[in-house]
Scaffold this motif. Structure first.
Motif, PDB file in Angstrom:
ATOM      1  N   ASP A  15      54.320  55.472  50.394  1.00 33.46           N
ATOM      2  CA  ASP A  15      54.211  56.797  49.517  1.00 33.46           C
ATOM      3  C   ASP A  15      54.275  56.280  48.031  1.00 33.46           C
ATOM      4  O   ASP A  15      53.406  56.960  47.129  1.00 33.46           O
ATOM      5  CB  ASP A  15      55.319  57.687  49.633  1.00 33.46           C
ATOM      6  N   ARG A  16      54.790  55.559  47.516  1.00 36.16           N
ATOM      7  CA  ARG A  16      55.176  55.041  46.147  1.00 36.16           C
ATOM      8  C   ARG A  16      53.941  54.008  46.001  1.00 36.16           C
ATOM      9  O   ARG A  16      53.350  53.877  44.799  1.00 36.16           O
ATOM     10  CB  ARG A  16      56.268  54.190  45.919  1.00 36.16           C
ATOM     11  N   CYS A  17      53.301  53.168  46.752  1.00 30.76           N
ATOM     12  CA  CYS A  17      52.347  52.108  46.805  1.00 30.76           C
ATOM     13  C   CYS A  17      51.104  52.835  46.203  1.00 30.76           C
ATOM     14  O   CYS A  17      50.643  53.771  46.582  1.00 30.76           O
ATOM     15  CB  CYS A  17      52.063  51.459  48.088  1.00 30.76           C
ATOM     16  N   LEU A  18      50.530  52.100  45.105  1.00 31.52           N
ATOM     17  CA  LEU A  18      49.276  52.648  44.423  1.00 31.52           C
ATOM     18  C   LEU A  18      48.143  52.035  45.155  1.00 31.52           C
ATOM     19  O   LEU A  18      46.952  52.605  45.216  1.00 31.52           O
ATOM     20  CB  LEU A  18      49.306  52.202  43.048  1.00 31.52           C
ATOM     21  N   GLY A  19      48.168  50.902  45.705  1.00 25.92           N
ATOM     22  CA  GLY A  19      47.193  50.238  46.323  1.00 25.92           C
ATOM     23  C   GLY A  19      46.416  49.241  45.593  1.00 25.92           C
ATOM     24  O   GLY A  19      45.385  48.743  45.698  1.00 25.92           O
ATOM     25  N   CYS A  20      47.328  48.722  44.343  1.00 21.34           N
ATOM     26  CA  CYS A  20      46.974  47.715  43.561  1.00 21.34           C
ATOM     27  C   CYS A  20      47.307  46.363  44.460  1.00 21.34           C
ATOM     28  O   CYS A  20      47.515  46.707  45.579  1.00 21.34           O
ATOM     29  CB  CYS A  20      47.359  47.652  42.180  1.00 21.34           C
ATOM     30  N   PHE A  21      46.933  45.324  43.713  1.00 18.70           N
ATOM     31  CA  PHE A  21      47.310  43.991  44.487  1.00 18.70           C
ATOM     32  C   PHE A  21      48.321  43.088  43.914  1.00 18.70           C
ATOM     33  O   PHE A  21      48.171  41.975  43.876  1.00 18.70           O
ATOM     34  CB  PHE A  21      46.229  43.214  45.064  1.00 18.70           C
ATOM     35  N   ALA A  22      49.125  43.726  42.988  1.00 24.75           N
ATOM     36  CA  ALA A  22      50.038  42.735  42.129  1.00 24.75           C
ATOM     37  C   ALA A  22      50.880  42.164  43.308  1.00 24.75           C
ATOM     38  O   ALA A  22      51.420  40.965  42.863  1.00 24.75           O
ATOM     39  CB  ALA A  22      50.793  43.886  41.330  1.00 24.75           C
ATOM     40  N   CYS A  23      51.418  42.676  44.262  1.00 24.23           N
ATOM     41  CA  CYS A  23      52.495  42.193  44.986  1.00 24.23           C
ATOM     42  C   CYS A  23      51.618  40.895  45.762  1.00 24.23           C
ATOM     43  O   CYS A  23      52.328  39.914  45.971  1.00 24.23           O
ATOM     44  CB  CYS A  23      52.932  43.030  46.139  1.00 24.23           C
ATOM     45  N   ALA A  24      50.499  41.142  46.296  1.00 26.60           N
ATOM     46  CA  ALA A  24      49.774  40.142  46.899  1.00 26.60           C
ATOM     47  C   ALA A  24      49.529  38.927  46.137  1.00 26.60           C
ATOM     48  O   ALA A  24      49.519  37.566  46.285  1.00 26.60           O
ATOM     49  CB  ALA A  24      48.434  40.677  47.440  1.00 26.60           C
ATOM     50  N   SER A  25      49.138  39.274  44.821  1.00 27.70           N
ATOM     51  CA  SER A  25      48.840  38.205  43.748  1.00 27.70           C
ATOM     52  C   SER A  25      50.250  37.564  43.370  1.00 27.70           C
ATOM     53  O   SER A  25      49.986  36.181  43.002  1.00 27.70           O
ATOM     54  CB  SER A  25      48.387  38.639  42.534  1.00 27.70           C
ATOM     55  N   ARG A  31      51.777  35.693  51.551  1.00 27.47           N
ATOM     56  CA  ARG A  31      52.055  35.970  52.623  1.00 27.47           C
ATOM     57  C   ARG A  31      51.807  37.611  52.709  1.00 27.47           C
ATOM     58  O   ARG A  31      51.966  38.250  53.778  1.00 27.47           O
ATOM     59  CB  ARG A  31      53.439  35.816  53.151  1.00 27.47           C
ATOM     60  N   ILE A  32      51.351  38.185  51.693  1.00 29.99           N
ATOM     61  CA  ILE A  32      51.135  39.768  51.517  1.00 29.99           C
ATOM     62  C   ILE A  32      49.441  39.593  51.309  1.00 29.99           C
ATOM     63  O   ILE A  32      49.153  39.014  50.393  1.00 29.99           O
ATOM     64  CB  ILE A  32      51.724  40.515  50.331  1.00 29.99           C
ATOM     65  N   THR A  33      48.723  40.135  52.178  1.00 32.26           N
ATOM     66  CA  THR A  33      47.394  40.063  52.155  1.00 32.26           C
ATOM     67  C   THR A  33      46.802  41.754  52.340  1.00 32.26           C
ATOM     68  O   THR A  33      47.585  42.498  52.690  1.00 32.26           O
ATOM     69  CB  THR A  33      46.828  39.412  53.337  1.00 32.26           C
ATOM     70  N   TRP A  34      45.639  41.778  51.861  1.00 30.98           N
ATOM     71  CA  TRP A  34      45.070  42.988  51.782  1.00 30.98           C
ATOM     72  C   TRP A  34      43.506  42.680  52.079  1.00 30.98           C
ATOM     73  O   TRP A  34      42.847  41.909  51.779  1.00 30.98           O
ATOM     74  CB  TRP A  34      45.216  43.988  50.676  1.00 30.98           C
ATOM     75  N   ASP A  35      42.823  43.982  52.568  1.00 30.36           N
ATOM     76  CA  ASP A  35      41.368  43.820  52.696  1.00 30.36           C
ATOM     77  C   ASP A  35      40.935  45.533  52.780  1.00 30.36           C
ATOM     78  O   ASP A  35      41.571  46.331  52.903  1.00 30.36           O
ATOM     79  CB  ASP A  35      40.923  43.084  53.853  1.00 30.36           C
ATOM     80  N   ASP A  36      39.775  45.500  52.154  1.00 27.12           N
ATOM     81  CA  ASP A  36      38.942  46.863  52.161  1.00 27.12           C
ATOM     82  C   ASP A  36      38.053  47.201  53.379  1.00 27.12           C
ATOM     83  O   ASP A  36      36.996  46.294  53.358  1.00 27.12           O
ATOM     84  CB  ASP A  36      38.403  47.111  50.930  1.00 27.12           C
ATOM     85  N   ARG A  37      38.515  48.095  54.282  1.00 27.90           N
ATOM     86  CA  ARG A  37      37.642  48.061  55.404  1.00 27.90           C
ATOM     87  C   ARG A  37      37.744  49.766  55.832  1.00 27.90           C
ATOM     88  O   ARG A  37      38.546  50.161  55.873  1.00 27.90           O
ATOM     89  CB  ARG A  37      38.158  47.257  56.706  1.00 27.90           C
ATOM     90  N   GLU A  38      36.639  49.982  56.197  1.00 27.01           N
ATOM     91  CA  GLU A  38      36.356  51.242  56.787  1.00 27.01           C
ATOM     92  C   GLU A  38      37.109  52.574  55.979  1.00 27.01           C
ATOM     93  O   GLU A  38      37.856  53.374  56.331  1.00 27.01           O
ATOM     94  CB  GLU A  38      36.899  51.532  58.326  1.00 27.01           C
ATOM     95  N   GLY A  39      37.038  52.477  54.588  1.00 25.13           N
ATOM     96  CA  GLY A  39      37.413  53.572  53.846  1.00 25.13           C
ATOM     97  C   GLY A  39      38.883  53.485  53.574  1.00 25.13           C
ATOM     98  O   GLY A  39      39.437  54.055  52.999  1.00 25.13           O
ATOM     99  N   ASN A  40      39.355  52.327  53.915  1.00 24.57           N
ATOM    100  CA  ASN A  40      40.938  52.157  53.581  1.00 24.57           C
ATOM    101  C   ASN A  40      41.212  50.786  53.135  1.00 24.57           C
ATOM    102  O   ASN A  40      40.581  49.792  53.380  1.00 24.57           O
ATOM    103  CB  ASN A  40      41.707  52.192  55.063  1.00 24.57           C
ATOM    104  N   ARG A  41      42.135  50.556  52.073  1.00 23.10           N
ATOM    105  CA  ARG A  41      42.529  49.459  51.710  1.00 23.10           C
ATOM    106  C   ARG A  41      43.939  48.984  52.553  1.00 23.10           C
ATOM    107  O   ARG A  41      45.036  49.782  52.571  1.00 23.10           O
ATOM    108  CB  ARG A  41      42.973  49.405  50.063  1.00 23.10           C
TER     109      ARG A  41
ATOM    110  N   PRO B  99      42.897  33.826  45.617  1.00 22.98           N
ATOM    111  CA  PRO B  99      44.275  33.976  46.081  1.00 22.98           C
ATOM    112  C   PRO B  99      45.042  34.744  45.093  1.00 22.98           C
ATOM    113  O   PRO B  99      45.705  35.634  45.406  1.00 22.98           O
ATOM    114  CB  PRO B  99      44.553  32.506  46.435  1.00 22.98           C
ATOM    115  N   VAL B 100      44.756  34.333  43.732  1.00 21.37           N
ATOM    116  CA  VAL B 100      45.342  35.256  42.591  1.00 21.37           C
ATOM    117  C   VAL B 100      44.066  35.653  41.871  1.00 21.37           C
ATOM    118  O   VAL B 100      43.497  35.126  41.290  1.00 21.37           O
ATOM    119  CB  VAL B 100      46.256  34.142  41.837  1.00 21.37           C
ATOM    120  N   PRO B 101      43.758  36.962  42.293  1.00 19.19           N
ATOM    121  CA  PRO B 101      42.679  37.544  41.360  1.00 19.19           C
ATOM    122  C   PRO B 101      42.752  37.580  40.045  1.00 19.19           C
ATOM    123  O   PRO B 101      43.776  37.673  39.498  1.00 19.19           O
ATOM    124  CB  PRO B 101      42.718  38.997  41.738  1.00 19.19           C
ATOM    125  N   ASP B 102      41.710  36.823  39.319  1.00 22.40           N
ATOM    126  CA  ASP B 102      41.649  36.854  37.885  1.00 22.40           C
ATOM    127  C   ASP B 102      41.120  37.794  37.055  1.00 22.40           C
ATOM    128  O   ASP B 102      40.183  38.406  37.578  1.00 22.40           O
ATOM    129  CB  ASP B 102      40.949  35.512  37.735  1.00 22.40           C
TER     130      ASP B 102
END
Lengths: 147, 152
Positions: A15-25, A31-41, B99-102
């Motif tokens: 609920d708090r997550c915005l959907g950016c990728f700061a954690c994954a970066s 070990r934290i991954t994301w992808d955009d598929r079928e209208g969802n991140r 891996p680290v988006p720039d």
């Protein structure tokens, strides 16, 4: 059974997550991954992380990541975390480009940051490629007038 | 007035030299976007907005407006979250996947600037369609021109 003190359980509040990728970066092990598929991140993260690293939590702009030190393993979930957020589609080309939550936050903050109300700013609902296309057409029109 | 990259479309011949020079200067990713239309080509780059939405939306304060120097990127503060790209009104601040988006955004070749050199695109453009407007030269030029069309 006990695990080393350094192990920590990862909790993410979708609920708090915005959907950016700061954690994954931020994760040095990626070990934290994301992808955009079928209208969802869609995000995936391990339930447990070894180490005293707190980079994902520190990077999160929404305080959605909580790390809990693990002593006892009883009653712990080892199931990998997964959560997803709906993507926003460009109003021109209909391609998804960011999450709906990021756009909603942008619209709410534009007034405070640059003094534009949500009605005055027309670009947030367009994807970057369409923003460039619209802007270059505007510039060409202006150049034609100035000639 | 903040410095920015000024493009004179009447001079641009769509040769893509600016784009190629930018790409070479910045590790294989051009920070300049070239949009080609039938009648003209439009090179687009960061406008160095005075009230920059990217700077306002960055949760870490990694993009700041520096007086007389445009928008400055403080890399050590960046968490690579990508929110700035969602905020850019012109779509010229991009996230390069990896891996680290720039972050890819024209900084007017800040490193060259500190050495007293011009941005590579300005230097490369064979028709001088690109210029660095750091002192309001565009405004002066506009005022010096007679009205291009009658005002009714």
């Amino acid at each position: 059974m006990t695990v080393p003190e350094l192990h920590q359980q990862i909790h993410v509040d979708p609920d708090r997550c915005l959907g950016c990728f700061a954690c994954a970066s931020a994760c040095p092990e990626q070990r934290i991954t994301w992808d955009d598929r079928e209208g969802n991140r869609r995000f995936r993260a391990p339930a447990v992380c070894a180490g005293d690293c707190t980079r994902c939590r520190d990077a999160c702009p929404a305080d959605a990541v909580r790390l809990e030190p693990m002593g006892e393993t009883a009653g712990r979930s080892w199931e990998p975390l997964s959560w997803s957020l709906p993507l926003a589609r460009c109003r021109r080309c209909r391609e998804p480009f960011t999450t709906q939550k990021i756009l909603a936050l942008l619209s709410r903050t534009l007034e405070a940051t640059v003094g534009l109300s949500a009605g005055e700013a027309d670009w947030p609902s367009c994807c970057p490629a369409c923003r460039r296309d619209l802007e270059s057409r505007r510039l060409l029109d202006a150049a034609r007038w100035n000639r | 007035m903040e410095p920015f990259l000024f493009v004179d479309f009447s001079r641009c011949i769509a040769c893509q030299a600016c784009w190629a020079a930018c790409r070479r200067e910045h590790g294989g990713v051009s920070r300049l976007h070239l949009l080609c239309f039938q009648e003209a080509a439009v090179p687009l780059a960061c406008r160095q907005c005075r009230k920059a939405p990217c700077a306002g939306f960055c949760p870490e304060g990694a993009l700041v407006q520096e007086e007389g120097r445009g928008v400055k990127f403080l890399e050590e503060r960046c968490t690579h979250c990508g929110l700035c790209a969602a905020a850019c009104p012109f779509g010229v601040l991009e996230i390069v996947p990896g891996p680290v988006p720039d972050l890819s955004r024209c900084d007017l070749c800040r490193r060259r600037w500190e050495e007293g050199l011009m941005p590579v695109c300005v230097l490369t453009c064979p028709t001088r369609a690109l210029s660095l407007d750091a002192g309001g030269a565009v405004g002066r030029r506009r005022r010096a021109q007679p009205a291009a069309f009658p005002v009714s």
